[in-house]
Design an enzyme around this catalytic site. Structure first.
Site, PDB file in Angstrom:
ATOM      1  N   TYR A  18      10.589  -3.024  -3.424  1.00 24.48           N
ATOM      2  CA  TYR A  18      10.162  -1.639  -3.601  1.00 24.48           C
ATOM      3  C   TYR A  18      11.029  -0.749  -2.711  1.00 24.48           C
ATOM      4  O   TYR A  18      12.254  -0.833  -2.780  1.00 24.48           O
ATOM      5  CB  TYR A  18       8.660  -1.505  -3.322  1.00 24.48           C
ATOM      6  CG  TYR A  18       7.787  -2.233  -4.328  1.00 24.48           C
ATOM      7  CD1 TYR A  18       7.623  -1.752  -5.623  1.00 24.48           C
ATOM      8  CD2 TYR A  18       7.146  -3.426  -4.000  1.00 24.48           C
ATOM      9  CE1 TYR A  18       6.834  -2.413  -6.563  1.00 24.48           C
ATOM     10  CE2 TYR A  18       6.360  -4.102  -4.926  1.00 24.48           C
ATOM     11  CZ  TYR A  18       6.210  -3.590  -6.209  1.00 24.48           C
ATOM     12  OH  TYR A  18       5.434  -4.254  -7.124  1.00 24.48           O
ATOM     13  N   GLU A  31       8.167  -9.196  -7.813  1.00 23.52           N
ATOM     14  CA  GLU A  31       7.681  -7.858  -8.176  1.00 23.52           C
ATOM     15  C   GLU A  31       8.776  -6.850  -7.889  1.00 23.52           C
ATOM     16  O   GLU A  31       9.529  -6.992  -6.925  1.00 23.52           O
ATOM     17  CB  GLU A  31       6.450  -7.450  -7.362  1.00 23.52           C
ATOM     18  CG  GLU A  31       5.172  -8.182  -7.647  1.00 23.52           C
ATOM     19  CD  GLU A  31       4.018  -7.587  -6.836  1.00 23.52           C
ATOM     20  OE1 GLU A  31       4.133  -6.418  -6.401  1.00 23.52           O
ATOM     21  OE2 GLU A  31       3.021  -8.291  -6.644  1.00 23.52           O
ATOM     22  N   HIS A  87       9.542  -9.215  -3.012  1.00 22.44           N
ATOM     23  CA  HIS A  87       9.074  -8.051  -3.761  1.00 22.44           C
ATOM     24  C   HIS A  87       9.929  -6.863  -3.364  1.00 22.44           C
ATOM     25  O   HIS A  87      10.074  -6.572  -2.174  1.00 22.44           O
ATOM     26  CB  HIS A  87       7.600  -7.794  -3.475  1.00 22.44           C
ATOM     27  CG  HIS A  87       6.697  -8.885  -3.988  1.00 22.44           C
ATOM     28  ND1 HIS A  87       5.327  -8.830  -3.877  1.00 22.44           N
ATOM     29  CD2 HIS A  87       6.991 -10.049  -4.632  1.00 22.44           C
ATOM     30  CE1 HIS A  87       4.808  -9.926  -4.416  1.00 22.44           C
ATOM     31  NE2 HIS A  87       5.790 -10.677  -4.881  1.00 22.44           N
ATOM     32  N   TRP A 133       6.527  -5.256 -11.933  1.00 23.12           N
ATOM     33  CA  TRP A 133       5.149  -4.806 -11.741  1.00 23.12           C
ATOM     34  C   TRP A 133       4.982  -3.472 -12.452  1.00 23.12           C
ATOM     35  O   TRP A 133       5.722  -2.538 -12.153  1.00 23.12           O
ATOM     36  CB  TRP A 133       4.835  -4.645 -10.254  1.00 23.12           C
ATOM     37  CG  TRP A 133       3.379  -4.337 -10.056  1.00 23.12           C
ATOM     38  CD1 TRP A 133       2.782  -3.110 -10.137  1.00 23.12           C
ATOM     39  CD2 TRP A 133       2.328  -5.274  -9.800  1.00 23.12           C
ATOM     40  NE1 TRP A 133       1.434  -3.218  -9.955  1.00 23.12           N
ATOM     41  CE2 TRP A 133       1.120  -4.542  -9.738  1.00 23.12           C
ATOM     42  CE3 TRP A 133       2.275  -6.650  -9.627  1.00 23.12           C
ATOM     43  CZ2 TRP A 133      -0.103  -5.144  -9.506  1.00 23.12           C
ATOM     44  CZ3 TRP A 133       1.061  -7.251  -9.386  1.00 23.12           C
ATOM     45  CH2 TRP A 133      -0.126  -6.495  -9.328  1.00 23.12           C
ATOM     46  N   ARG A 141       3.335 -13.238 -14.763  1.00 22.08           N
ATOM     47  CA  ARG A 141       2.689 -13.523 -13.474  1.00 22.08           C
ATOM     48  C   ARG A 141       1.287 -12.922 -13.542  1.00 22.08           C
ATOM     49  O   ARG A 141       1.121 -11.717 -13.725  1.00 22.08           O
ATOM     50  CB  ARG A 141       3.497 -12.922 -12.329  1.00 22.08           C
ATOM     51  CG  ARG A 141       2.956 -13.222 -10.923  1.00 22.08           C
ATOM     52  CD  ARG A 141       3.968 -12.767  -9.877  1.00 22.08           C
ATOM     53  NE  ARG A 141       3.521 -12.984  -8.511  1.00 22.08           N
ATOM     54  CZ  ARG A 141       3.056 -12.045  -7.699  1.00 22.08           C
ATOM     55  NH1 ARG A 141       2.946 -10.780  -8.141  1.00 22.08           N
ATOM     56  NH2 ARG A 141       2.695 -12.317  -6.469  1.00 22.08           N
ATOM     57  N   ASN A 199      -0.443 -13.873  -2.802  1.00 24.95           N
ATOM     58  CA  ASN A 199       0.329 -12.642  -2.917  1.00 24.95           C
ATOM     59  C   ASN A 199       0.537 -11.992  -1.558  1.00 24.95           C
ATOM     60  O   ASN A 199      -0.404 -11.830  -0.785  1.00 24.95           O
ATOM     61  CB  ASN A 199      -0.386 -11.653  -3.840  1.00 24.95           C
ATOM     62  CG  ASN A 199       0.427 -10.397  -4.076  1.00 24.95           C
ATOM     63  OD1 ASN A 199       1.457 -10.445  -4.730  1.00 24.95           O
ATOM     64  ND2 ASN A 199      -0.034  -9.278  -3.530  1.00 24.95           N
ATOM     65  N   GLU A 200       1.799 -11.645  -1.253  1.00 22.73           N
ATOM     66  CA  GLU A 200       2.152 -10.863  -0.052  1.00 22.73           C
ATOM     67  C   GLU A 200       1.267 -11.235   1.143  1.00 22.73           C
ATOM     68  O   GLU A 200       0.508 -10.402   1.651  1.00 22.73           O
ATOM     69  CB  GLU A 200       2.060  -9.377  -0.377  1.00 22.73           C
ATOM     70  CG  GLU A 200       2.991  -8.977  -1.512  1.00 22.73           C
ATOM     71  CD  GLU A 200       2.920  -7.494  -1.868  1.00 22.73           C
ATOM     72  OE1 GLU A 200       2.142  -6.763  -1.218  1.00 22.73           O
ATOM     73  OE2 GLU A 200       3.636  -7.074  -2.796  1.00 22.73           O
TER      74      GLU A 200
END
Length: 442
Positions: free
Chosen positions: A228, A255, A226, A284, A82, A159-160
């Site tokens: 996290y 990610e 994503h 990531w 990516r 992105n986001e």
């Protein structure tokens, strides 16, 4: 709020226990010239299932590092990358010539190229971020570099695209972006990121994904979460991914890391669940992180020979890239045209055994690059192999070619062998697949 290389999420709300707003629409897959979605699965141009197993690379901030980075990422086993691009609204713009060069390099390295526009990160909360409409403008402007690359490129629109404010606009903003790209003639698989800095703690993407998918005239959209700090338990990881899979909505972990400033993500659960569900993941990131999150670098100082603990984990650990990545059919040549047969000759000595394996291409076209998958019928363990690279997870075994056994000519064969041990009787595997397609047993 953040440039991704110095990422730091704000305070996050607790996750709610709600269901998808609507089931995924039924849609019969049509003949496609590139990647496409069918029954919730991402398929390549040949109609073969493809699972992303790759990492992120921050090209727009480190353009001089890209050539070597792509080579190193491929050498470590990834099947995709990516690539961070900029529309020019926050960082130096990556023009059409640069995009074309990146695509060419991905193809040369046999990597599926997921391209993303990063300037949308945290829109509505990050002051410099731009809306998805600006990302669409950018893609239309560089469209000449992408036309005809549908077999090799997945377009991650922005992105986001929403932070922790204004995220209720995600559904309409994402739908509008998809429709504009289709109207402009983009036939690529589109990837859309979740709001809330990609982590969807509000479940906005989860609960509206079916409607967004149905709004795509091509029904060729993949959703990207994503993971996290929000995803710090196995229960949260499994629940989120399972809801998409159950509803036949295509999902990928675009990610994730092994640590983060907003909490400690459960990377073991992320990777194990992705493998169990055949869901793609892209970690990531390769290198170049700063602002206190340098621990997210996989390669220290862009040096592939100095992998960080996170780099070792994602490439070489359980459910990692080396164990689970399968090269895209557009690079392997796909399954042999007309079929294949496998001969598995067993020499059994009780507690140990040898197996001589021959793959015969019964089709009319050569297969360049192959992976053979099968399962042992008992508790056999591989000790060594020759003429192929062999890895094992549980009973599952994957053999991939060496440079000198890479091509199986039409009407021809290649052979490899392995030595193993067991505590009981040895037997012959029940089934074999070559590059994802079933093979007969000879």
């Amino acid at each position: 709020m953040r440039r991704k290389l110095a990422t730091a999420a704000g305070a996050l709300l607790a996750m709610a226990a709600t269901l998808f707003a609507a089931p995924a629409p039924a849609h019969a897959a049509e003949t496609a010239s590139g990647f496409h979605v069918s029954e919730g699965r991402l398929l390549d141009a040949g109609g073969n299932d493809f699972v992303l197993r790759g990492v992120n690379h921050a090209h727009t901030w480190y353009p001089t590092r890209t050539t070597q980075a792509l080579k190193d990422i491929k050498a470590l086993g990834a099947n995709s990358v990516r690539v961070v691009l900029s529309t020019g609204d926050q960082w130096t713009r990556n023009d059409a010539a640069d995009v074309a060069d990146i695509v060419a390099q991905c193809k040369a390295n046999r990597l599926v190229c997921v391209l993303e526009a990063h300037d949308t990160t945290g829109y509505g909360e990050a002051g410099a971020a731009v809306p998805l409409s600006r990302a669409v403008d950018y893609w239309i402007d560089v469209q000449a570099a992408l036309k005809g690359q549908e077999k090799y490129v997945i377009l991650n629109i922005g992105n986001e695209p929403y932070g922790n404010s204004g995220y209720s606009a995600w559904t309409s903003g994402t739908t509008d972006a998809i429709k504009r790209l289709r109207a402009a003639g983009f036939d690529h698989t589109l990837m859309v990121d979740a709001p809330n800095w990609g982590q969807d703690w509000s479940f906005t993407m989860r609960d509206n994904a079916a409607g967004v998918f149905a709004a795509d005239p091509d029904r060729n959209t993949v959703f990207s979460i994503h993971m996290y700090g929000v995803f710090d338990t196995a229960t949260e990881v499994r629940d989120y991914l399972n809801r998409f899979v159950t509803n036949k909505l295509p999902i990928v972990v675009g990610e994730f890391g092994d640590a983060h400033s907003d909490g400690n993500p459960d990377e073991d659960a992320i990777m194990a669940t992705a493998e169990q569900l055949d869901v793609g993941y892209m970690g990531w990131s390769w290198s170049g992180n700063g602002g206190g999150v340098e621990y997210l670098d996989m390669a220290v100082g862009f040096n592939a020979s100095q992998l960080s603990p996170w780099g070792q984990r994602i490439f070489n650990g359980a459910d990692g890239i080396k164990q689970t990545a399968r090269e895209a059919g557009v690079f392997t040549g796909g399954p042999a045209a007309g079929g294949c047969q496998v001969t598995y000759r067993l020499s059994d000595w009780g507690s140990s055994f040898n197996a001589d394996v021959t793959i015969r291409n019964t089709g009319t076209a050569a297969v360049k690059g192959w992976q053979l998958d099968f399962a042992f019928p008992g508790d056999q363990r591989v000790n060594s192999a020759w003429n192929a690279k062999v890895v094992q997870q549980g009973a599952q075994v994957r053999a991939t070619h060496e440079p000198w056994t890479e091509t199986v000519p039409a009407g021809g064969s290649v052979s490899f062998g392995l030595n193993g041990s067991s505590n009981g009787a040895n037997g012959i595997p029940a089934a074999f697949t070559l590059n994802g397609a079933p093979c007969g047993k000879a």
